[in-house]
Enzyme design. Structure first.
Site, mmCIF file in Angstrom:
data_model
loop_
_atom_site.group_PDB
_atom_site.id
_atom_site.type_symbol
_atom_site.label_atom_id
_atom_site.label_comp_id
_atom_site.label_asym_id
_atom_site.label_seq_id
_atom_site.Cartn_x
_atom_site.Cartn_y
_atom_site.Cartn_z
ATOM 1 N N LYS A 30 1.657 16.991 -2.515
ATOM 2 C CA LYS A 30 0.588 16.925 -1.532
ATOM 3 C C LYS A 30 1.157 17.141 -0.133
ATOM 4 O O LYS A 30 2.357 16.947 0.033
ATOM 5 C CB LYS A 30 -0.137 15.577 -1.623
ATOM 6 C CG LYS A 30 0.774 14.366 -1.297
ATOM 7 C CD LYS A 30 -0.006 13.184 -0.866
ATOM 8 C CE LYS A 30 -0.299 13.135 0.592
ATOM 9 N NZ LYS A 30 0.835 12.853 1.480
ATOM 10 N N HIS A 70 -4.087 9.289 -0.885
ATOM 11 C CA HIS A 70 -3.760 7.945 -1.373
ATOM 12 C C HIS A 70 -4.928 6.956 -1.258
ATOM 13 O O HIS A 70 -5.249 6.245 -2.204
ATOM 14 C CB HIS A 70 -2.572 7.369 -0.605
ATOM 15 C CG HIS A 70 -1.357 8.251 -0.605
ATOM 16 N ND1 HIS A 70 -0.987 9.006 -1.692
ATOM 17 C CD2 HIS A 70 -0.420 8.490 0.342
ATOM 18 C CE1 HIS A 70 0.131 9.672 -1.400
ATOM 19 N NE2 HIS A 70 0.488 9.378 -0.176
HETATM 20 C C1 BG6 Z 1 3.368 10.160 1.886
HETATM 21 C C2 BG6 Z 1 3.026 10.533 3.296
HETATM 22 O O1 BG6 Z 1 2.490 10.767 0.986
HETATM 23 O O2 BG6 Z 1 3.294 8.733 1.750
HETATM 24 C C3 BG6 Z 1 3.949 9.832 4.290
HETATM 25 O O3 BG6 Z 1 3.144 11.942 3.455
HETATM 26 C C4 BG6 Z 1 3.945 8.343 4.044
HETATM 27 O O4 BG6 Z 1 3.550 10.109 5.622
HETATM 28 C C5 BG6 Z 1 4.193 8.023 2.583
HETATM 29 O O5 BG6 Z 1 4.961 7.766 4.846
HETATM 30 C C6 BG6 Z 1 3.993 6.537 2.305
HETATM 31 O O6 BG6 Z 1 4.377 6.261 0.999
HETATM 32 P P1 BG6 Z 1 4.918 4.816 0.587
HETATM 33 O O7 BG6 Z 1 5.136 4.919 -0.877
HETATM 34 O O8 BG6 Z 1 6.169 4.591 1.369
HETATM 35 O O9 BG6 Z 1 3.836 3.843 0.969
#
Ligand code: BG6
Length: 486
Positions: free
Chosen positions: A145, A237
């Site tokens: 993504k 997400h």
């Molecule tokens: C990614 C984003 O999909 O998810 C990032 O592109 C973000 O910007 C990250 O920092 C956060 O993932 P996690 O697993 O650290 O909460």
């Protein structure tokens, strides 16, 4: 743990940030845990002819230190035997014949092509793979993504990839779906009878879903400045989490049973009118501040970010799932960089009791609340009122706490580890289907359009805070407050 079938996994963008931060470490962990078939090869692709020696040096510098206590000399040495480096320019069709030769086209062998590159290369890579014969039915492509920049570009990518690969060969990754705690959300909802009768508008007042990060944009300023929080986090997400919270119980965990239910939620999301965008969304951008007592720069001072940038690093909005189960229940979604605390959490706020039996006024009653902490320190807390010891009938809000790390001592696999194993095993349930993704883009598109048409500048917030004041204002108009304000 059962091992995977024999496989080859090919990382486009093999020297890139994602490969070094997540993909290679996750495969190392899977290797160490004995989950990978002995006959499994890992090919890192890169433009510069650094050879395996050069690549191993890179891994020594960038990957080994990340492994911390998980690093183990013997496992690292045997893991190394799986690794290959192949020089390829993803944009040059001629280079793919060499890749096909190196891999050897064996249609019965699982071959995973992981596209950890900028999305504008997806179409070219898939076309070139197909031309080189690397699209037989055991080839799977993993698309990182964000898939495109909006509905149109995402449709264009999906259509082009779809011309060369069947839908069941395409794995659109959203790593949140691979998180242990997100899997647990399914278990809480569908492995227990307790909540299901209450999981509806009659008993729930509002739902809050937050993904807050302490990190800023790090080395990704250029990408982020083109993208922003709505595309980077909310469209993927947060909407996926909303789907799991709001969906009807699927008949089974089969890939389409779950994905069909999620799609129904996305289709039921009430479209935003212009007026809704203006009143029910908040854009924010961090200015300098402090995180854990350390000063940090503002977004516009970040490396490779336009000093006049109007990209949002924070977004909060009020959504509604317009169906019988949820009509009228506000779903507040929020995400931001450089926030006060790193936390991903789902809060289900139940309604208040209807009548005051106890001497205390009803306004002082706290409603029941279910707080599902997805990270860090994964837990589930159920808040309820209990009597304080003593003569008076004084009630207090208390909670039952399920701390997953205390309860389960087993190793927690990283989201990418689970998802990579799923691709090798051919399990699609935790990946987004094309229609789901198109629906998610269609829903966010009016927000993007309205922001751009009205030149809605983001409101600034101090790094290390909970976002712009307007974010609290959004909830207070609905008579509620964010979880951390309770
Ligand atoms: C990614 C984003 O999909 O998810 C990032 O592109 C973000 O910007 C990250 O920092 C956060 O993932 P996690 O697993 O650290 O909460």
């Amino acid at each position: 743990m059962a091992t995977t079938p024999p496989f080859d996994i090919v990382f486009f963008g093999g020297t890139g940030d994602l490969a070094l931060r997540k993909l290679i470490p996750s495969l190392y962990q899977a290797h160490k845990a004995g989950a990978l078939n002995q006959d499994g090869r890992i090919f890192a692709l890169g433009r510069k002819a650094i050879g395996l020696e050069g690549y191993m040096e890179l891994l020594e510098q960038r990957v080994k230190p990340r492994l911390g206590l998980d690093y183990d000399e013997a496992s690292w040495a045997s893991f190394r035997d799986r690794l290959r480096f192949h020089t390829l320019d993803a944009g040059r069709a001629a280079d793919y014949a060499g890749l096909a030769d190196t891999l050897g086209i064996t249609p019965e062998r699982v071959t995973v092509c992981y596209l950890a590159t900028a999305p504008h290369l997806f179409i070219t890579i898939c076309q070139n793979l197909a031309k080189a014969g690397l699209n037989h039915s055991n080839v799977r492509v993993v698309l990182e993504k964000p898939l495109g920049h909006d509905l149109e570009s995402s449709n264009a990518i999906n259509a082009a990839v779809g011309r060369n690969f069947a839908e069941n060969q395409i794995y659109r990754i959203d790593h949140y779906l691979g998180k242990e705690s997100v899997q647990n959300l399914m278990a809480i909802r569908f492995g227990n009878m307790l909540f299901e009768p209450l999981w509806r508008r009659e008993w729930i007042d509002n739902i809050q879903i937050t993904i807050a990060e302490e990190l800023g944009v790090e080395e990704r300023g250029e990408f982020y400045d083109r993208t922003g929080a709505l595309r980077d986090m909310l469209q993927s997400h947060l909407l996926q989490l909303l789907c799991i919270v709001a969906m009807e119980p699927p008949a089974s965990l089969s890939e389409d049973a779950v994905r069909d239910e999620k799609l129904k939620v996305l289709k039921a999301l009430k479209p935003f009118s212009n007026e809704d965008v203006l009143t029910k969304t908040v854009r924010g951008q961090y200015r300098s501040g402090a995180i854990n007592g350390m000063p940090v720069a503002g977004y516009r001072e970040e490396h490779k970010v336009d000093p006049d940038s109007n990209t949002e690093t924070f977004v909060a909005l009020q959504a509604e799932v317009a169906n019988w189960r949820w009509a009228g229940v506000p779903f507040f979604l929020r995400t931001g960089k450089r926030m006060q605390e790193r936390v991903a959490e789902i809060v289900i706020n139940f309604r208040k009791v209807p009548h005051a039996v106890f001497p205390m006024p009803i306004g002082l009653h706290s409603a029941n609340r279910l707080v599902i902490r997805l990270q860090p320190k994964e837990s589930v807390r159920l808040y309820f009122m209990a009597k304080e010891p003593g003569d008076a009938m004084n009630l207090q809000s208390t909670y039952l706490n399920l701390d997953f790390h205390t309860m389960f001592k087993a190793r927690w696999a990283d989201a990418y580890e689970r998802l990579l194993l799923d691709v090798i095993r051919g399990r699609l349930a935790l990946f987004m289907r094309r229609d789901e993704q198109a629906q998610a883009w269609s829903w966010v598109e009016p927000i993007l359009e309205c922001w751009s048409r009205h030149s809605i500048a983001p409101k600034t917030y101090t790094a290390g805070s909970w976002g712009p004041a307007a974010s609290s204002g959004l909830l207070s108009r609905a008579g509620v407050v964010w979880q951390e304000e309770t």
